[in-house]
Write an enzyme that holds these catalytic residues in place. Structure first.
Site, PDB file in Angstrom:
ATOM      1  CB  THR A 539      -0.715   0.004   1.279  1.00 59.17           C
ATOM      2  OG1 THR A 539      -1.810  -1.057   1.043  1.00 59.17           O
ATOM      3  CG2 THR A 539      -1.834   1.339   1.282  1.00 59.17           C
ATOM      4  CG  PHE A 541       0.268   4.765   3.793  1.00 55.27           C
ATOM      5  CD1 PHE A 541      -0.964   4.629   4.348  1.00 55.27           C
ATOM      6  CD2 PHE A 541       0.813   3.444   3.776  1.00 55.27           C
ATOM      7  CE1 PHE A 541      -1.278   3.743   4.798  1.00 55.27           C
ATOM      8  CE2 PHE A 541       0.353   2.255   4.132  1.00 55.27           C
ATOM      9  CZ  PHE A 541      -0.910   2.257   4.780  1.00 55.27           C
TER      10      PHE A 541
END
Ligand code: PEP
Ligand code: MN
Length: 649
Positions: A539, A541
Site C-alpha cells: 500500500t 501512503f
C-alpha cells in the site's frame, strides 16, 4: 542474573536486596542500564527467583542462561534503538553509513560526504587512526583527519563514526566523534572496551576476524558493563579457508545475533568481501537477512585511495545500491532512513515545482501526526516508518478528520493510504485532495501488507465462524477465505478497528484480518500469518501537510533533497473532443517527463466525465516543470497540483 530495580526504590529496600543476594552466596555489582537501575549477581549462589522478584523495590528478575547478561534478549525482550545525534539505528528502520576507508584530506572527505549524503547515507564513516596490517602502510591523519571529518559531518548534517585504537586516543577523540568504531582487530582489546564503554559515546563493535558469536557478545558485554547502553554490532566477515574473497561474510550471524541480543546489528560488506564488484550483492543479502543497516566504503576515486581502494564503491555504485536497498526494505518490513531529521516534525518548503532554494517552513514541532484508525493500523505503521517509532500520533475516525486536523494545525502532518498494488486507488482520498486545496502531498511511502488471521487467546481456527475486516482485507485474502466457505464476513471501516471489536465484544468465535501490529496492539493472538493471496501486496501512503502560502512543503524525511515525483489531478474541458487527453500527455512527453501513473475516475454526479490521477517524474530544471504545469492548466478544465516529493522506489 540481573535484578532490575523499580524506579524510585528507597535506599532501605535497595540495601535489603543487596543483603538478600550476598547472603545467598552471590557477588554483586550495581549499575545503570539505560533508564534502568540494576544489580548484577554472579557466582554460584542459589536463589528462589520468584521470592527475589517479590522483594519490595524489585521490578523484575532476569535470570539468563548465557554468560553475557546485559546484551542478552533474556534481559531485555524489546529491540534497543541506538541514537547517534539525529540518527537512530535498530527497530523498523534501515540505517546506512558510508564514507571512505580513511580520511585522506579535507577535500577528499568533503567530496565523499557530499556524494554519499546526496544518495541518502545518514552517517559518515572514515578512519583517522588506521590499524594497518603493515607498519609501512598509511596510518591515517590522526586528530587532524578527525577534525576534517567533523567539519564534513557538520556541513552535510551527518553524525560521524570513526575507529578508536587505544584508550588514550579515545579520550582525545571523544568531543569530535559522534560514534566510536571498535575495529575487528581490537574486538578483544578489553582495556579499550572498558575505556570506550565508560565514555558514554555510542559504539559500533566490529566482529573480530576469528571471533565466535559468543566472544563477540561478551565483548559487547564489556561495553555494557562499563555503563554504556548504545552498542551496535557490525558483522564484517570472518576468516575461513576461502581465499577468493578478503573474508567470508557470515550472513547467518545476523539472525543469530538478533535472537540472542536486543542490540542492533549492521553489516560491513566492504571488508567482508574486499572486492568492489561483489560488495553490493553482499550488502543486499545482509538486508534480506535482517540487518538493521550497512556501513559501506565509498571513495570518489577508488584508484587513488590510500587504503582499501579495491573494495571502495564509486559514488554511482553506491547510489544504485541505495535504490536497491530502498526497494528491498519493505519486503523485510523495514523502511530506509534517508536523511537525518533535524527535528522529527521539521518540514521544509519547496516551490510547487520543487525548485531548490525555496524558503524553509517549519511546522509545529509539538503537534502530532494524524492517521485514521485504531492503534496497530497499517497507516500507523506507515506513520512510524516516516516519522519514527516515538512520534506523537493523533488517531482519527476516517480520512476526512485527518485532512481537517492537518488544516487546523492540530496535526503537523497526516498519513493516508492512496493506492494498493492489488486493489487500486483510494478514491476517497483523491477526492479529499481536490476538496482541500490547502493540503499538499509532501511525501510517499510504500508498506508491504502482510495480513494475519487474528483472534482471542482461547480461539482456534476450527472454532471460528465470523471474520471481520475492511472489504479490501477480504478481497486480498480471497483464496484463503474460499477454503472456509462457511465463515460469515462482516465488513469494518478499518482492519485494526475489526481487531479492536473482538476485544470490545469479548468474542471467541470471531477472527479479524489485519496486520500483526494490530494483534500486538490489542493483545490478541495470530492464528495464521501471511494469508494474503499475493505476497506482492503493497500500500502506498501519502504524507500530507498544510501548504504555506503558495509553497508546497516537503516532508521531514527529505530535508532539502530535491523532489523527484509529483502528483496532480485534472479534468478535461470537453471529453468528447478527439485528442484532448492526448494533447495533455504530449506536453509532458515532449519535455521528457515520465508518467508513472494515469488513472481515470468517474466524477460523481457527472455521468461520463472523468478526473485523471497523474504521477510524473520531476525534471531537473524547475523552469521546465513550471512551464509544463502552466501549459497543462490551459488545456484542462480543473487542475489540482497535489504536491512534489521524493519518490519511494
Ligand atoms: C574499517 O572499517 O575501516 C576497518 C578497518 O574495519 P575492520 O576493523 O572491520 O577491518
Ligand atoms: Mn577499510
Amino acid at each position: 542474573m540481573i535484578v532490575v530495580l523499580s524506579k524510585g526504590i528507597s535506599g532501605h529496600d535497595k540495601e535489603m536486596v543487596r543483603i538478600y543476594l550476598k547472603d545467598r552466596g552471590f557477588a554483586i555489582r550495581e549499575q545503570r542500564f539505560g533508564e534502568d537501575e540494576i544489580i548484577g549477581a554472579s557466582g554460584k549462589g542459589v536463589v528462589d527467583v520468584r521470592e527475589l522478584g517479590l522483594l519490595p523495590g524489585v521490578e523484575r528478575v532476569a535470570s539468563t542462561s548465557r554468560p553475557y547478561e546485559l546484551a542478552s534478549r533474556e534481559t531485555r525482550a524489546e529491540d534497543t534503538i541506538v541514537t547517534v545525534g539525529n540518527v537512530k539505528i535498530g527497530g523498523s528502520r534501515i540505517t546506512i553509513i558510508a564514507g571512505p576507508c580513511a580520511v585522506e584530506s579535507k577535500d577528499q572527505i568533503m567530496e565523499t560526504a557530499a556524494r554519499v549524503r546526496e544518495s541518502g547515507a545518514v552517517m559518515l564513516r572514515g578512519g583517522a587512526y588506521k590499524p594497518r596490517t603493515s607498519p609501512y602502510a598509511f596510518q591515517g591523519l590522526g586528530m587532524r583527519g578527525l577534525e576534517f571529518m567533523k567539519a564534513a559531518g557538520e556541513q552535510y548534517g551527518m553524525p560521524i563514526v570513526t575507529e578508536v585504537v587505544s584508550p588514550e586516543t579515545a579520550v582525545q577523540m571523544k568531543d569530535l566523534a559522534d560514534m566510536f568504531q571498535i575495529g575487528a582487530r581490537n574486538m578483544q582489546n578489553f582495556e579499550l572496551l572498558k575505556k570506550a564503554g565508560s565514555l558514554g559515546k555510542p559504539v559500533l563493535l566490529k566482529r573480530g576476524p576469528s571471533a565466535t558469536i559468543e566472544e563477540w557478545l561478551l565483548s559487547a558485554e564489556y561495553l555494557l558493563a562499563s555503563g554504556l547502553r548504545d552498542v551496535v554490532f557490525c558483522e564484517r566477515g570472518i576468516r575461513t579457508f576461502e581465499t577468493y574473497t578478503r573474508n567470508t561474510l557470515d550472513i547467518s550471524a545476523i539472525p543469530v545475533i538478533k535472537s540472542l541480543s536486543h542490540l542492533p546489528v549492521i553489516v560491513d560488506p566492504s571488508h567482508a568481501v574486499g572486492i568492489r564488484a561483489k560488495v553490493s550483492a553482499a550488502a543486499l543479502a545482509a538486508i534480506a537477512a535482517g540487518a538493521d543497516g550497512l556501513t559501506v566504503e565509498v571513495h570518489p576515486r577508488p584508484d587513488e585511495a590510500l587504503s582499501d581502494g579495491p573494495q571502495s564503491l564509486y559514488p554511482e555504485q553506491f547510489e544504485k545500491l541505495m535504490r536497491d536497498v530502498e526497494a528491498l526494505s519493505p519486503v523485510v518490513g523495514k523502511e530506509l532512513l534517508r536523511t537525518p531529521r533535524p527535528h522529527h516534525h521539521a518540514v521544509f518548503g519547496a516551490g510547487p515545482s520543487g525548485g531548490a532554494g525555496a524558503d524553509a517552513v517549519f511546522f509545529d514541532a509539538g503537534a502530532p501526526v494524524a492517521f485514521s484508525g485504531e492503534s496497530g493500523a497499517y497507516a500507523e505503521q506507515a506513520l512510524m516508518r516516516a516519522f519514527g517509532d516515538e512520534a506523537a500520533r493523533l488517531q482519527t475516525d476516517g480520512f476526512k478528520p485527518v485532512f481537517d486536523a492537518v488544516l487546523d494545525g492540530s496535526a503537523s502532518a497526516g498519513v493516508i493510504p492512496v493506492e494498493n498494488s492489488l486493489a487500486g486507488s483510494v478514491h476517497e482520498n483523491y477526492d479529499l485532495f481536490v476538496r482541500y486545496p490547502d493540503i499538499a502531498m509532501v511525501g510517499e511511502l510504500k508498506l508491504r501488507i502482510v495480513h494475519c488471521l487474528i483472534a482471542d487467546e482461547r480461539a482456534d481456527i476450527d472454532s471460528i465462524g465470523v471474520i471481520r475486516s475492511h472489504p479490501q482485507g477480504f478481497a486480498q485474502c480471497k483464496e484463503f477465505l474460499d477454503r472456509h466457505p462457511a465463515w460469515i464476513l462482516e465488513p469494518y471501516n478499518n482492519t485494526a478497528t475489526a481487531v479492536a471489536s473482538i476485544v470490545r465484544d469479548g468474542a471467541v468465535k470471531v477472527a479479524a484480518i489485519a496486520g500483526e501490529a494490530a494483534a500486538r496492539a490489542h493483545g490478541l493472538k495470530v492464528l495464521k500469518e501471511g494469508i494474503e493471496t499475493n505476497p506482492l501486496n503493497y500500500t502506498r501512503f501519502a504524507i500530507i501537510a498544510r501548504r504555506a502560502g503558495d509553497k508546497a512543503p516537503v516532508p521531514p524525511s527529505l530535508g532539502s533533497i530535491k523532489p523527484t515525483k509529483a502528483s496532480f489531478v485534472f479534468s478535461l474541458p470537453n471529453s468528447n473532443e478527439p485528442g484532448s487527453l492526448f494533447s495533455c500527455l504530449k506536453i509532458m512527453s515532449e519535455r521528457g517527463i515520465n508518467l508513472s501513473k494515469l488513472e481515470s475516475c468517474p466524477i460523481q454526479g457527472k455521468p461520463w466525465e472523468y478526473l485523471f490521477y497523474v504521477d510524473v517524474s520531476v525534471p531537473d530544471s524547475a523552469e521546465v516543470f513550471d512551464e509544463v504545469l502552466a501549459e497543462l492548466k490551459t488545456r484542462t478544465r480543473e487542475f489540482y497540483f497535489l504536491g512534489a516529493y521524493r519518490a519511494a522506489v
